[in-house]
Design a protein around this motif. Structure first.
Motif, PDB file in Angstrom:
ATOM      1  N   ILE A   1       0.841  -1.197   0.000  1.00 36.80           N
ATOM      2  CA  ILE A   1       0.000   0.000   0.000  1.00 36.80           C
ATOM      3  C   ILE A   1       0.880   1.252   0.000  1.00 36.80           C
ATOM      4  O   ILE A   1       0.472   2.315  -0.446  1.00 36.80           O
ATOM      5  N   LEU A   2       2.114   1.108   0.486  1.00 36.87           N
ATOM      6  CA  LEU A   2       3.057   2.215   0.501  1.00 36.87           C
ATOM      7  C   LEU A   2       4.437   1.690   0.118  1.00 36.87           C
ATOM      8  O   LEU A   2       4.878   0.662   0.628  1.00 36.87           O
ATOM      9  N   GLN A   3       5.097   2.405  -0.777  1.00 35.77           N
ATOM     10  CA  GLN A   3       6.423   1.980  -1.212  1.00 35.77           C
ATOM     11  C   GLN A   3       7.343   3.196  -1.355  1.00 35.77           C
ATOM     12  O   GLN A   3       7.067   4.116  -2.126  1.00 35.77           O
ATOM     13  N   LEU A   4       8.414   3.197  -0.575  1.00 38.23           N
ATOM     14  CA  LEU A   4       9.448   4.218  -0.693  1.00 38.23           C
ATOM     15  C   LEU A   4      10.652   3.574  -1.377  1.00 38.23           C
ATOM     16  O   LEU A   4      11.115   2.506  -0.952  1.00 38.23           O
ATOM     17  N   THR A   5      11.153   4.214  -2.423  1.00 35.08           N
ATOM     18  CA  THR A   5      12.275   3.665  -3.183  1.00 35.08           C
ATOM     19  C   THR A   5      13.394   4.693  -3.277  1.00 35.08           C
ATOM     20  O   THR A   5      13.200   5.798  -3.797  1.00 35.08           O
ATOM     21  N   ASP A   6      14.558   4.330  -2.728  1.00 36.48           N
ATOM     22  CA  ASP A   6      15.764   5.180  -2.788  1.00 36.48           C
ATOM     23  C   ASP A   6      15.484   6.613  -2.348  1.00 36.48           C
ATOM     24  O   ASP A   6      15.929   7.582  -2.984  1.00 36.48           O
ATOM     25  N   VAL A   7      14.764   6.752  -1.250  1.00 35.82           N
ATOM     26  CA  VAL A   7      14.416   8.084  -0.753  1.00 35.82           C
ATOM     27  C   VAL A   7      15.591   8.688   0.026  1.00 35.82           C
ATOM     28  O   VAL A   7      16.139   8.053   0.924  1.00 35.82           O
TER      29      VAL A   7
ATOM     30  N   ALA B   1     -11.303   8.485  11.561  1.00 38.95           N
ATOM     31  CA  ALA B   1     -12.527   9.196  11.169  1.00 38.95           C
ATOM     32  C   ALA B   1     -12.775   9.188   9.664  1.00 38.95           C
ATOM     33  O   ALA B   1     -13.911   9.045   9.212  1.00 38.95           O
ATOM     34  N   LEU B   2     -11.721   9.330   8.864  1.00 39.12           N
ATOM     35  CA  LEU B   2     -11.868   9.409   7.402  1.00 39.12           C
ATOM     36  C   LEU B   2     -11.803   8.037   6.728  1.00 39.12           C
ATOM     37  O   LEU B   2     -11.731   7.948   5.510  1.00 39.12           O
ATOM     38  N   ARG B   3     -11.814   6.985   7.541  1.00 42.35           N
ATOM     39  CA  ARG B   3     -11.724   5.607   7.035  1.00 42.35           C
ATOM     40  C   ARG B   3     -10.490   5.413   6.145  1.00 42.35           C
ATOM     41  O   ARG B   3     -10.584   4.991   4.995  1.00 42.35           O
ATOM     42  N   PRO B   4      -9.294   5.702   6.680  1.00 42.83           N
ATOM     43  CA  PRO B   4      -8.077   5.567   5.881  1.00 42.83           C
ATOM     44  C   PRO B   4      -7.700   4.100   5.675  1.00 42.83           C
ATOM     45  O   PRO B   4      -8.155   3.219   6.413  1.00 42.83           O
ATOM     46  N   ASP B   5      -6.860   3.854   4.690  1.00 50.61           N
ATOM     47  CA  ASP B   5      -6.323   2.511   4.474  1.00 50.61           C
ATOM     48  C   ASP B   5      -5.027   2.295   5.255  1.00 50.61           C
ATOM     49  O   ASP B   5      -4.682   1.159   5.588  1.00 50.61           O
ATOM     50  N   LEU B   6      -4.315   3.395   5.522  1.00 48.47           N
ATOM     51  CA  LEU B   6      -2.999   3.318   6.163  1.00 48.47           C
ATOM     52  C   LEU B   6      -2.946   4.290   7.336  1.00 48.47           C
ATOM     53  O   LEU B   6      -3.336   5.449   7.211  1.00 48.47           O
TER      54      LEU B   6
ATOM     55  N   GLN C   1      -6.940  -3.650  13.120  1.00 45.93           N
ATOM     56  CA  GLN C   1      -6.356  -4.133  11.866  1.00 45.93           C
ATOM     57  C   GLN C   1      -7.119  -5.349  11.347  1.00 45.93           C
ATOM     58  O   GLN C   1      -7.425  -5.453  10.148  1.00 45.93           O
ATOM     59  N   ALA C   2      -7.462  -6.256  12.261  1.00 45.39           N
ATOM     60  CA  ALA C   2      -8.196  -7.459  11.858  1.00 45.39           C
ATOM     61  C   ALA C   2      -9.608  -7.122  11.377  1.00 45.39           C
ATOM     62  O   ALA C   2     -10.106  -7.701  10.408  1.00 45.39           O
ATOM     63  N   ALA C   3     -10.254  -6.150  12.049  1.00 47.34           N
ATOM     64  CA  ALA C   3     -11.640  -5.820  11.713  1.00 47.34           C
ATOM     65  C   ALA C   3     -11.766  -4.937  10.472  1.00 47.34           C
ATOM     66  O   ALA C   3     -12.705  -5.088   9.690  1.00 47.34           O
ATOM     67  N   LEU C   4     -10.826  -4.019  10.281  1.00 54.39           N
ATOM     68  CA  LEU C   4     -10.951  -3.012   9.218  1.00 54.39           C
ATOM     69  C   LEU C   4      -9.958  -3.192   8.086  1.00 54.39           C
ATOM     70  O   LEU C   4      -9.993  -2.439   7.109  1.00 54.39           O
ATOM     71  N   GLY C   5      -9.042  -4.163   8.210  1.00 56.82           N
ATOM     72  CA  GLY C   5      -8.046  -4.378   7.169  1.00 56.82           C
ATOM     73  C   GLY C   5      -7.024  -3.263   7.068  1.00 56.82           C
ATOM     74  O   GLY C   5      -6.472  -3.003   5.988  1.00 56.82           O
ATOM     75  N   LEU C   6      -6.742  -2.584   8.183  1.00 51.34           N
ATOM     76  CA  LEU C   6      -5.824  -1.449   8.176  1.00 51.34           C
ATOM     77  C   LEU C   6      -4.378  -1.887   7.943  1.00 51.34           C
ATOM     78  O   LEU C   6      -3.980  -2.993   8.329  1.00 51.34           O
ATOM     79  N   SER C   7      -3.611  -0.985   7.356  1.00 49.88           N
ATOM     80  CA  SER C   7      -2.163  -1.149   7.241  1.00 49.88           C
ATOM     81  C   SER C   7      -1.518  -0.149   8.193  1.00 49.88           C
ATOM     82  O   SER C   7      -2.011   0.970   8.354  1.00 49.88           O
TER      83      SER C   7
END
Length: 535
Positions: free
Chosen positions: A274-280, A438-443, A469-475
């Protein structure tokens, strides 16, 4: 020789013309050269005891009974002039909050020099001692740090500066109020080793106030357990750990995490990121009076992946780049180089207007919820603030959403009208998590979310995060200096040092078979050997 002698001490706080008890009938002694640890959860009376001992109670604090003697001087009811003679030269205090303990308008070296000058030193000798004490407290590049202001230092470095100030007066007693709760385990070990060395070499007494039973067990000659303002148990660490008399003490022992964590068998098939940092990379400009303008490389080609629906942790010493990585991932800081992809969207270099809609996908939970919650906002206003900001719903639907959010973080609806000052630390952190949801984020990105909480509340918050995490599938992107916390909650981990990732992979693999010397050092520094031996 007894340096501290407290007898029958009662302390309370005046609220609405009534005195609310905080410490009740406390008897406590500290001998010269002895290390005593007071342990207990938030609100047990630990810090109130220390503040009463040296006359630092807030304006509404009252000693209502008993006595407190330090180095033969009665401090209960003593004049401010008498107490000032004690502070620094007889008693050195290391407070928990470095931003409260340091003067933001003065350079760090100047503040340490003030404590040195109280001993009669002057001239070049003062500056030499300032640098010596900074080095002893584990501060890298003491000459540079002495010229900086507190806001230019990380939280861990600020805490070490406070320790240097306490050491500079060369006191007979050091009171350390949660002195290492904001520090990573390797720095924690160096600081506690140094304080322990002072005890053995110079006969200094040490009173440690902590919620961490592992630290108390490893470092103290005697442990005092407090609950609800009373001393419930006292003894040497071996006796307290092996044969605790009180149920509360057994609860604290059960909540202490093992030195070598037990790992659950987790699914090794990583979901899509869901999130990827590359050579930052990230370079901050630094204005050094002696060296001129130069760049500080906070991050050097950091690559991190957060799998969807899982928890990825960033661990490492203070100043290693953990929080900078998190801020870049959230778009609060702009990377000097590299790529940041959030849920398939490249966010590096986006303008504020283009980045704002993406903020609904990722939210942040800070280390200190009291500092991030508006003290004038009720709980309902705090948790619905993101909805108001994004103009979602009306007043009625937002209030309904607030009730749902409190249900999710296991707080009663009656708390909606409360202010942050009316909540405990754990309750405030639950409100901060509710606001992030509140905003129903994914991460959700969590920056040291449990480091300021006692072990029993830590367990509750970590279980809450796992349940959500188990209930909402959060990362989760989880920043922590506590490897035992990371072992409990994370699936994968990146170990950072000096702005680089030195090792990463599944938590079980990295922690049980570390390939990097730095990772091995972090694991070896985890406190709690006596707890394990007593189990």
């Amino acid at each position: 020789m007894t340096l501290v002698d407290i007898k029958g001490l009662d302390v309370g706080y005046v609220r609405h013309r009534r005195v609310t008890p905080a410490v009740l009938g406390l008897d406590l002694t500290v001998a010269a050269g002895e290390v005593v640890a007071i342990v207990g959860e938030s609100g047990s009376g630990k810090t109130t005891t220390a503040n009463a001992l040296i006359g630092l109670l807030p304006a509404n604090g009252r000693i209502t009974a008993g006595s407190a003697v330090v180095d033969g001087i009665q401090t209960a009811g003593a004049s401010e002039r008498t107490l000032r003679r004690l502070r620094g030269s007889v008693v050195g205090l290391i407070p928990q909050d470095p931003m409260v303990g340091l003067n933001p308008t003065q350079r760090v070296g100047h503040q340490i020099a003030e404590a040195v000058k109280l001993r009669g030193l002057a001239g070049a000798a003062v500056q030499a001692e300032v640098l010596e004490h900074l080095a002893q407290a584990g501060v890298p590049d003491p000459e540079l740090r002495a010229r900086q202001y507190p806001h230019e230092l990380s939280g861990g470095l600020r805490q070490r500066a406070l320790i240097a100030i306490a050491l500079a007066g060369r006191p007979k007693l050091i009171i350390a109020d949660e002195p290492t709760s904001a520090l990573d385990v390797t720095v924690q070990k160096r600081i506690l080793d140094h304080l322990g060395g002072l005890v053995h070499e110079q006969g200094i007494s040490l009173l440690i106030i902590t919620h961490d039973l592992a630290v108390a067990a490893d470092r103290a000659d005697r442990v005092v357990v407090m609950q609800h303002g009373r001393k419930v148990e006292e003894g040497d660490p071996a006796t307290i750990l092996r044969t605790p008399r009180e149920h509360y003490t057994r609860q604290l022992i059960a909540a202490a995490r093992p030195v070598v964590p037990h790992f659950d068998v987790r699914d090794q098939v990583a979901p899509e990121p869901i999130l990827q940092l590359t050579d930052v990379s990230k370079t901050f400009p630094v204005n050094d009076l002696r060296r001129g303008a130069r760049g500080f490389n906070a991050l050097d080609k950091v690559s991190v992946t957060v799998p969807r629906g899982q928890t990825h942790a960033l661990v490492g010493e203070s100043g290693c780049g953990k929080t900078t990585t998190l801020r870049i991932a959230l778009g609060l800081e702009t990377a000097t180089g590299g790529s940041v992809v959030l849920d398939g969207d490249e966010i590096s270099g986006l303008s504020w207007n283009r980045l704002r809609p993406l903020r609904r996908k990722a939210q942040l939970v800070h280390q200190d919820p009291f500092a991030t919650l508006d003290p004038k906002f009720t709980v309902a206003q705090s948790v619905t603030e993101p909805l108001v900001s994004f103009r979602i719903g009306d007043r009625r639907s937002r209030l309904q959403r607030a009730r749902e959010l409190l249900d999710q973080v296991a707080l009663p609806h009656s708390y909606l009208d409360r202010l942050p000052s009316e909540l405990s630390g754990g309750q405030r952190q639950r409100v901060a998590i509710a606001r992030a949801l509140a905003l129903r984020p994914d991460l959700i990105m969590l920056d040291e979310p449990v480091s300021a909480l006692d072990v029993l509340v830590q367990e509750q918050i970590l279980q809450l995060l796992a349940d959500l995490q188990a209930a909402l599938g959060l990362s989760y992107l989880f920043v922590s200096h506590d490897l035992s916390v990371v072992a409990e909650i994370a699936h994968t981990v990146s170990v950072m040092s000096h702005g680089r990732v030195v090792e990463q992979g599944p938590v079980a693999e990295v922690f049980t078979n570390p390939k990097s010397a730095h990772t091995r050092e972090l694991i070896d520094a985890i406190p709690g050997r006596r707890v394990v031996d007593a189990a």
